[in-house]
Scaffold this active site. Structure first.
Site, PDB file in Angstrom:
ATOM      1  N   TYR A   5      -7.464 -24.303  -3.900  1.00 29.13           N
ATOM      2  CA  TYR A   5      -7.843 -23.258  -4.848  1.00 29.13           C
ATOM      3  C   TYR A   5      -6.636 -22.645  -5.556  1.00 29.13           C
ATOM      4  O   TYR A   5      -6.605 -22.583  -6.789  1.00 29.13           O
ATOM      5  CB  TYR A   5      -8.632 -22.158  -4.137  1.00 29.13           C
ATOM      6  CG  TYR A   5      -8.960 -20.994  -5.046  1.00 29.13           C
ATOM      7  CD1 TYR A   5      -9.943 -21.123  -6.026  1.00 29.13           C
ATOM      8  CD2 TYR A   5      -8.277 -19.791  -4.950  1.00 29.13           C
ATOM      9  CE1 TYR A   5     -10.242 -20.070  -6.876  1.00 29.13           C
ATOM     10  CE2 TYR A   5      -8.570 -18.729  -5.797  1.00 29.13           C
ATOM     11  CZ  TYR A   5      -9.552 -18.879  -6.754  1.00 29.13           C
ATOM     12  OH  TYR A   5      -9.841 -17.839  -7.607  1.00 29.13           O
ATOM     13  N   SER A  11      -6.519 -16.359 -11.368  1.00 33.01           N
ATOM     14  CA  SER A  11      -6.378 -15.522 -10.184  1.00 33.01           C
ATOM     15  C   SER A  11      -4.896 -15.322  -9.907  1.00 33.01           C
ATOM     16  O   SER A  11      -4.089 -16.244 -10.133  1.00 33.01           O
ATOM     17  CB  SER A  11      -7.036 -16.183  -8.972  1.00 33.01           C
ATOM     18  OG  SER A  11      -6.656 -15.526  -7.774  1.00 33.01           O
TER      19      SER A  11
END
Length: 242
Positions: free
Chosen positions: A163, A147
């Site tokens: 995350y 990501s």
């Protein structure tokens, strides 16, 4: 080896981006193993893919378990004999901003550990277990679904101190694998990819990209031609800043 002889494993492939990565590889003529830990969701995904003509098999796979990963790879060795692509797609976000669990000032270390267990350790488990099967391929590929929230330069998205760093570490591991494998397996290409902000349950369906659009970059890097890049971080537009 033709595409009809090629095989792939996609982790976390029972829904969302992973499901569409499996569909995309199947559309390229690959025989795809749909890896998922939930039996019911895996069977539902298999039925959906087969209805569209995909050549797929299901494999029970919990990336957080050494035994589960070993059993899954042993099953794929018996079924396929080799692997041409492994897409490490399985991942979790951890809790959203609930009680400051992902605020770096109040970070819950159990949350951090749980996210790392799936997003990083899981990818390492699967990659290392699958390497013997990948080495039987004439054009092996490893794709880590990352990501741009893990980009230290871009700093996108909300503050999520479990995350986002998990994806930073996954990117760093991608580079380490690429460097190490270049010594012994120069044809084995390893890259990280960013699907973008995709509308799935992972994002609360808030993204503006479809799962098919998000999956496209992973499919492209799982099917790179000989001489493709290795050790990079890419999205649809090209290289992503580290």
């Amino acid at each position: 080896m033709t595409n009809q002889d090629r095989t792939a494993l996609v982790t976390g492939a029972n829904k969302g981006i992973g499901l569409q990565i499996a569909a995309g590889l199947a559309a390229e003529g690959y025989r795809v193993a749909v890896g998922a830990r939930d039996d019911e969701r895996r069977e539902k995904a298999l039925a959906e893919l087969r209805a569209d003509g995909a050549d797929v098999v299901g494999v029970r796979l919990d990336v957080s378990s050494d035994d589960s990963v070993a059993d899954a790879i042993a099953e794929l060795e018996e079924r396929f004999g080799h692997l041409d692509a492994v897409v490490n797609n399985a991942g979790i976000s951890g809790p959203a901003d609930a009680g400051g669990l992902q605020d770096p000032l109040t970070l819950d270390l159990d949350v951090l550990g749980t996210v790392l267990e799936t997003n990083v350790y899981g990818a390492v488990r699967v990659t290392n277990a699958a390497l013997p099967l990948l080495r039987r391929s004439s054009a092996p590929r490893i794709v880590n679904v990352s990501s741009n929230m893990g980009s230290l330069a871009l700093r996108t998205g909300p503050v999520m101190a479990a995350y986002a760093p998990s994806k930073t570490l996954l990117n760093a591991m991608t580079v380490q694998y690429a460097r190490r494998l270049a010594e012994t397996d120069p044809g084995l290409l390893v890259n990280a990819v960013c699907p973008g902000y995709v509308a799935t349950d992972f994002t609360g369906f808030a993204g503006w990209r479809t799962p098919t659009e998000g999956a496209a970059v992973a499919v492209r890097f799982a099917t790179l031609p000989l001489g493709g890049p290795s050790g990079g971080f890419f999205d649809d537009a090209g290289e992503v800043s580290w």
